[in-house]
Write a protein that holds these residues in place. Structure first.
Motif, PDB file in Angstrom:
ATOM      1  N   PRO A 112       0.754  -1.287  -0.146  1.00  0.00           N
ATOM      2  CA  PRO A 112      -0.011   0.005   0.020  1.00  0.00           C
ATOM      3  C   PRO A 112       1.008   1.156   0.008  1.00  0.00           C
ATOM      4  N   MET A 113       0.566   2.317  -0.972  1.00  0.00           N
ATOM      5  CA  MET A 113       1.124   3.685  -0.589  1.00  0.00           C
ATOM      6  C   MET A 113      -0.036   4.746  -0.883  1.00  0.00           C
ATOM      7  N   GLY A 114       0.388   5.764  -0.062  1.00  0.00           N
ATOM      8  CA  GLY A 114      -0.233   7.031   0.132  1.00  0.00           C
ATOM      9  C   GLY A 114       0.673   8.032  -0.781  1.00  0.00           C
ATOM     10  N   GLY A 115       0.995   9.057   0.085  1.00  0.00           N
ATOM     11  CA  GLY A 115       1.849  10.001  -0.721  1.00  0.00           C
ATOM     12  C   GLY A 115       3.078   9.585  -0.892  1.00  0.00           C
ATOM     13  N   GLY A 116       3.758   8.420  -0.412  1.00  0.00           N
ATOM     14  CA  GLY A 116       5.095   7.747  -0.761  1.00  0.00           C
ATOM     15  C   GLY A 116       6.226   8.820  -0.025  1.00  0.00           C
ATOM     16  N   LEU A 117       5.643   9.382   0.940  1.00  0.00           N
ATOM     17  CA  LEU A 117       6.608  10.594   1.302  1.00  0.00           C
ATOM     18  C   LEU A 117       7.200  10.079   2.894  1.00  0.00           C
ATOM     19  N   VAL A 118       6.921   8.893   3.122  1.00  0.00           N
ATOM     20  CA  VAL A 118       7.441   8.682   4.427  1.00  0.00           C
ATOM     21  C   VAL A 118       8.842   8.780   4.812  1.00  0.00           C
ATOM     22  N   LEU A 119       9.562   8.748   3.608  1.00  0.00           N
ATOM     23  CA  LEU A 119      11.350   9.040   3.670  1.00  0.00           C
ATOM     24  C   LEU A 119      12.001   7.592   3.968  1.00  0.00           C
ATOM     25  N   SER A 120      11.464   6.691   4.533  1.00  0.00           N
ATOM     26  CA  SER A 120      12.222   5.607   5.151  1.00  0.00           C
ATOM     27  C   SER A 120      11.992   4.369   4.236  1.00  0.00           C
TER      28      SER A 120
ATOM     29  N   TRP B 149       2.674  -0.874  11.705  1.00  0.00           N
ATOM     30  CA  TRP B 149       2.730  -2.127  10.980  1.00  0.00           C
ATOM     31  C   TRP B 149       3.447  -1.994   9.628  1.00  0.00           C
ATOM     32  N   ALA B 150       3.515  -0.715   9.216  1.00  0.00           N
ATOM     33  CA  ALA B 150       4.077  -0.337   7.861  1.00  0.00           C
ATOM     34  C   ALA B 150       3.479  -1.166   6.647  1.00  0.00           C
ATOM     35  N   GLY B 151       1.903  -1.226   6.723  1.00  0.00           N
ATOM     36  CA  GLY B 151       1.389  -1.940   5.775  1.00  0.00           C
ATOM     37  C   GLY B 151       1.340  -3.212   5.468  1.00  0.00           C
TER      38      GLY B 151
ATOM     39  N   THR C 101      -0.291  -5.391   7.525  1.00  0.00           N
ATOM     40  CA  THR C 101      -1.323  -6.287   7.883  1.00  0.00           C
ATOM     41  C   THR C 101      -2.906  -6.008   7.083  1.00  0.00           C
ATOM     42  N   GLY C 102      -2.731  -5.059   6.233  1.00  0.00           N
ATOM     43  CA  GLY C 102      -4.066  -4.866   5.365  1.00  0.00           C
ATOM     44  C   GLY C 102      -3.762  -3.514   4.755  1.00  0.00           C
ATOM     45  N   ILE C 103      -5.199  -3.171   3.974  1.00  0.00           N
ATOM     46  CA  ILE C 103      -5.259  -1.733   3.327  1.00  0.00           C
ATOM     47  C   ILE C 103      -6.193  -1.053   4.108  1.00  0.00           C
TER      48      ILE C 103
ATOM     49  N   TRP D 187      11.369   5.589  14.828  1.00  0.00           N
ATOM     50  CA  TRP D 187       9.677   5.941  14.199  1.00  0.00           C
ATOM     51  C   TRP D 187       9.748   5.565  12.784  1.00  0.00           C
ATOM     52  N   LYS D 188       8.778   5.094  12.260  1.00  0.00           N
ATOM     53  CA  LYS D 188       8.637   4.638  10.778  1.00  0.00           C
ATOM     54  C   LYS D 188      10.133   4.297  10.497  1.00  0.00           C
ATOM     55  N   ALA D 189      10.612   3.074  10.979  1.00  0.00           N
ATOM     56  CA  ALA D 189      11.907   2.799  10.819  1.00  0.00           C
ATOM     57  C   ALA D 189      12.124   2.264   9.425  1.00  0.00           C
TER      58      ALA D 189
HETATM   59  C1  FAD Z   1       9.713  17.589   4.645  1.00  0.00           C
HETATM   60  C2  FAD Z   1       9.073  16.701   5.552  1.00  0.00           C
HETATM   61  C3  FAD Z   1       8.386  17.071   6.806  1.00  0.00           C
HETATM   62  C4  FAD Z   1       7.763  15.802   7.507  1.00  0.00           C
HETATM   63  N1  FAD Z   1       7.309  16.141   8.521  1.00  0.00           N
HETATM   64  C5  FAD Z   1       6.485  15.318   9.277  1.00  0.00           C
HETATM   65  C6  FAD Z   1       5.599  15.742  10.509  1.00  0.00           C
HETATM   66  O1  FAD Z   1       5.591  16.706  10.810  1.00  0.00           O
HETATM   67  N2  FAD Z   1       4.696  14.633  10.826  1.00  0.00           N
HETATM   68  C7  FAD Z   1       4.760  13.524  10.529  1.00  0.00           C
HETATM   69  O2  FAD Z   1       4.156  12.579  11.145  1.00  0.00           O
HETATM   70  N3  FAD Z   1       5.456  13.055   9.627  1.00  0.00           N
HETATM   71  C8  FAD Z   1       6.202  13.777   8.707  1.00  0.00           C
HETATM   72  N4  FAD Z   1       6.986  13.574   7.544  1.00  0.00           N
HETATM   73  C9  FAD Z   1       7.142  12.252   7.410  1.00  0.00           C
HETATM   74  C10 FAD Z   1       5.971  11.733   6.313  1.00  0.00           C
HETATM   75  O3  FAD Z   1       5.961  12.408   5.004  1.00  0.00           O
HETATM   76  C11 FAD Z   1       4.574  11.748   6.663  1.00  0.00           C
HETATM   77  O4  FAD Z   1       4.405  11.065   7.903  1.00  0.00           O
HETATM   78  C12 FAD Z   1       3.618  11.225   5.659  1.00  0.00           C
HETATM   79  O5  FAD Z   1       2.405  11.641   6.467  1.00  0.00           O
HETATM   80  C13 FAD Z   1       3.402   9.660   5.206  1.00  0.00           C
HETATM   81  O6  FAD Z   1       2.419   9.816   4.673  1.00  0.00           O
HETATM   82  P1  FAD Z   1       2.083   9.253   3.077  1.00  0.00           P
HETATM   83  O7  FAD Z   1       0.916   9.324   2.600  1.00  0.00           O
HETATM   84  O8  FAD Z   1       3.271   9.775   2.063  1.00  0.00           O
HETATM   85  O9  FAD Z   1       2.640   7.586   3.491  1.00  0.00           O
HETATM   86  P2  FAD Z   1       3.429   6.622   2.418  1.00  0.00           P
HETATM   87  O10 FAD Z   1       4.879   6.926   2.403  1.00  0.00           O
HETATM   88  O11 FAD Z   1       2.887   6.283   1.375  1.00  0.00           O
HETATM   89  O12 FAD Z   1       3.361   5.177   3.592  1.00  0.00           O
HETATM   90  C14 FAD Z   1       3.844   5.252   4.741  1.00  0.00           C
HETATM   91  C15 FAD Z   1       3.410   3.903   5.300  1.00  0.00           C
HETATM   92  O13 FAD Z   1       1.974   3.619   5.387  1.00  0.00           O
HETATM   93  C16 FAD Z   1       1.746   2.244   4.708  1.00  0.00           C
HETATM   94  N5  FAD Z   1       0.446   2.911   3.838  1.00  0.00           N
HETATM   95  C17 FAD Z   1       0.062   4.025   3.224  1.00  0.00           C
HETATM   96  N6  FAD Z   1      -1.119   4.028   2.956  1.00  0.00           N
HETATM   97  C18 FAD Z   1      -1.644   2.833   3.542  1.00  0.00           C
HETATM   98  C19 FAD Z   1      -3.127   2.544   3.655  1.00  0.00           C
HETATM   99  N7  FAD Z   1      -3.957   3.132   3.133  1.00  0.00           N
HETATM  100  N8  FAD Z   1      -3.192   1.318   4.293  1.00  0.00           N
HETATM  101  C20 FAD Z   1      -2.219   0.518   4.857  1.00  0.00           C
HETATM  102  N9  FAD Z   1      -0.901   1.121   4.685  1.00  0.00           N
HETATM  103  C21 FAD Z   1      -0.751   2.166   4.094  1.00  0.00           C
HETATM  104  C22 FAD Z   1       2.758   2.261   3.549  1.00  0.00           C
HETATM  105  O14 FAD Z   1       2.702   1.130   3.074  1.00  0.00           O
HETATM  106  C23 FAD Z   1       3.924   2.738   4.189  1.00  0.00           C
HETATM  107  O15 FAD Z   1       4.668   1.684   5.189  1.00  0.00           O
HETATM  108  C24 FAD Z   1       7.541  14.593   6.731  1.00  0.00           C
HETATM  109  C25 FAD Z   1       8.228  14.323   5.575  1.00  0.00           C
HETATM  110  C26 FAD Z   1       8.868  15.384   5.095  1.00  0.00           C
HETATM  111  C27 FAD Z   1       9.414  15.171   3.566  1.00  0.00           C
END
Ligand code: FAD
Length: 459
Positions: free
Chosen positions: A67-75, A203-205, A207-209, A416-418
């Motif tokens: 599963p992927m949301g914004g793909g911005l988790v960085l790790s 659980w880093a995705g 266990t389900g979506i 966190w989000k290792a």
């Molecule tokens: C400049 C910058 C600043 C940041 N500041 C913060 C901050 O202040 N606070 C903070 O919390 N984070 C911060 N972050 C970290 C991160 O960007 C965020 O936590 C972000 O919200 C992750 O969401 P995403 O949609 O990009 O998740 P993704 O990277 O797409 O996914 C994160 C994890 O969740 C799983 N996942 C995603 N969607 C689902 C779904 N629907 N069902 C099941 N699993 C799913 C994925 O498989 C992955 O394991 C920052 C990042 C950047 C680049």
């Protein structure tokens, strides 16, 4: 593979499936340091039913699902470490309901932070959600599920603590609802039922979506202000934070340390953000928040920064755009940070570790902390920007991140989000029966091991 492609097209439509190299390239990486890893397919479902059909197909064929949301988790948590199907949730981006009286919103999991923020501003201006400082395209689902935090986390804790309920599709295709929404038309709370939300949080995705979530909303007051307390001695930081959080009136308490701008070098800045409905209330809060720090002002060991309105502006933004700009300071778009969750009393040690690691790795430092839930713990972050086009720069950031993860664990914190390698360090230190329980739960939910494999796995 051709057969699977056709089945995917039958589920989401040709426009929303790809096995083309350019899409595989994009979905193989995030802006962090982890090595790219290509999917076989990327798909964009539009409904819970489509997610269910994708899961049934993947489970039948035993293909990984990421599963992927914004793909911005960085790790790198949404990189498909073992190939398979990346399920990009961005088409599931509707705000389904806002309950003004009970202050919650039900959203599809792929709703971005920016969309929800704009929606509330337009339709429910008296309410707001806790905005993380991530770029606005980060999704509500991705952020809540990794225990994110944001601008109301001092008042109300991790974003996972602001979760009222989830609808999720299990790896075996069942659609489940967790929280009051399992039993009532209202998504008001996870209590009083057995709390199954933990099956999906952290659980880093694997266990389900999650397809829908309800999150808590808060009053959006008319006036916002910030005060910044500055101190040189990191040893004083835990008491200063304790005193500020003890007042209980701030919305967000964050600390930051960086060598730039020049005037910031060598100091710890504690930002205190608060809001009010009237000027009188704002002044009253300002006085109450300042009074417990008088001791330090009298002793001249700390003081409030003079902040003319233009200087305040960037500290009042949600999300803070400074952070996104800092992410590209080395150019090339590479950025990653270790955010370690730890008790507030570890602040001085955590700060020193950041300075030591930066000096050893020959990299600049930018560290800080967001105080969670009235000072119950903090997310201490160590940020390392790097130029992706410069292999030596990437390596330097990788080494610094690896050292930081170890240092955080050594001092009693937990990354966190290792990243997958850091998860292995955590597992090594984790109580053995706890890890066995995690594996047992995964085995029940995901008998074919299709969900984001490569994560939360021991060596
Ligand atoms: C400049 C910058 C600043 C940041 N500041 C913060 C901050 O202040 N606070 C903070 O919390 N984070 C911060 N972050 C970290 C991160 O960007 C965020 O936590 C972000 O919200 C992750 O969401 P995403 O949609 O990009 O998740 P993704 O990277 O797409 O996914 C994160 C994890 O969740 C799983 N996942 C995603 N969607 C689902 C779904 N629907 N069902 C099941 N699993 C799913 C994925 O498989 C992955 O394991 C920052 C990042 C950047 C680049």
């Amino acid at each position: 593979m051709e057969e699977i492609y056709k089945e995917l097209v039958a589920i989401v439509g040709e426009r929303y499936v790809s096995n083309q190299p350019e899409e595989k390239f994009i979905y193989s990486r995030d802006p962090g340091t982890m090595e790219p890893s290509e999917p076989d397919f990327a798909v964009m479902p539009a409904s819970t039913e489509e997610v269910r059909e994708l899961m049934l197909l993947a489970n039948r064929k035993k293909i990984p699902v990421v599963p992927m949301g914004g793909g911005l988790v960085l790790s790198g948590l949404s990189r498909p470490l073992k190939g398979g199907i990346v399920v990009d949730m961005k088409r599931m981006n509707h705000v389904l309901e806002v309950n003004e009286k009970s202050r919650y919103a039900i959203v599809e999991a792929g709703t971005s932070q920016g969309m929800l923020q704009a929606y509330l501003k337009k339709h429910h201006p008296s309410l707001k959600h806790s905005v993380p400082d991530a770029p606005p395209i980060a999704t509500v689902g991705g952020n809540v599920l990794i225990h994110g935090s944001g601008h109301l986390s001092h008042a109300a804790g991790f974003h996972s603590e602001m979760l009222n309920g989830i609808e999720a599709v299990l790896p075996t295709g069942e659609i489940v609802r967790v929280g009051s929404c399992s039993t009532s038309p209202y998504w008001f709370s996870r209590a009083p039922l057995p709390d199954l939300a933990g099956l999906f949080l952290g659980w880093a995705g694997t266990t389900g979506i999650a397809t829908k979530l309800a999150i808590k909303l808060f009053p959006n007051r008319a006036l916002n202000d910030v005060a910044i307390f500055v101190v040189e001695d990191a040893e004083l930081a835990p008491d200063i934070i304790h005193r500020i959080t003890g007042v209980g009136l701030a919305e967000d308490v964050t600390a930051w340390m960086a060598p730039k701008p020049d005037w910031a070098e060598g100091f710890i800045h504690v930002n205190i953000n608060y809001s009010a409905d009237s000027k009188d209330e704002l002044a009253w809060k300002k006085n109450l928040l300042r009074s417990p720090l008088k001791k330090y002002m009298d002793a001249k060991t700390g003081g409030f920064m003079m902040l003319p309105p233009p200087m305040k502006k960037p500290f009042l933004e949600a999300p803070a755009s400074q952070l996104t700009r800092f992410a590209d300071v080395r150019k090339g778009g590479g950025f990653e940070y270790v955010g370690a969750i730890m008790p507030v009393e570890l602040f001085p040690k955590a700060h020193q570790a950041g300075l030591d690691i930066a000096a050893r790795c020959g990299t600049t430092y930018s560290t800080g902390a967001r105080i969670l839930g009235m000072g119950h713990c903090m997310m201490f972050f160590y940020a390392y920007p790097f130029n992706r086009a410069d292999a030596a720069d990437v390596k330097r950031a990788q080494t610094a991140l690896e050292e930081t993860n170890r240092a955080a664990l050594d001092m009693g914190g937990i990354p966190w989000k290792a990243e997958a390698p850091a998860q292995k360090h955590i597992i090594k230190r984790m109580d053995k029966h706890t890890f066995e329980l995690m594996n047992r739960i995964r085995g029940i939910l995901d008998p074919n091991g299709i969900m984001n494999p490569g994560n939360w796995e021991a060596d």
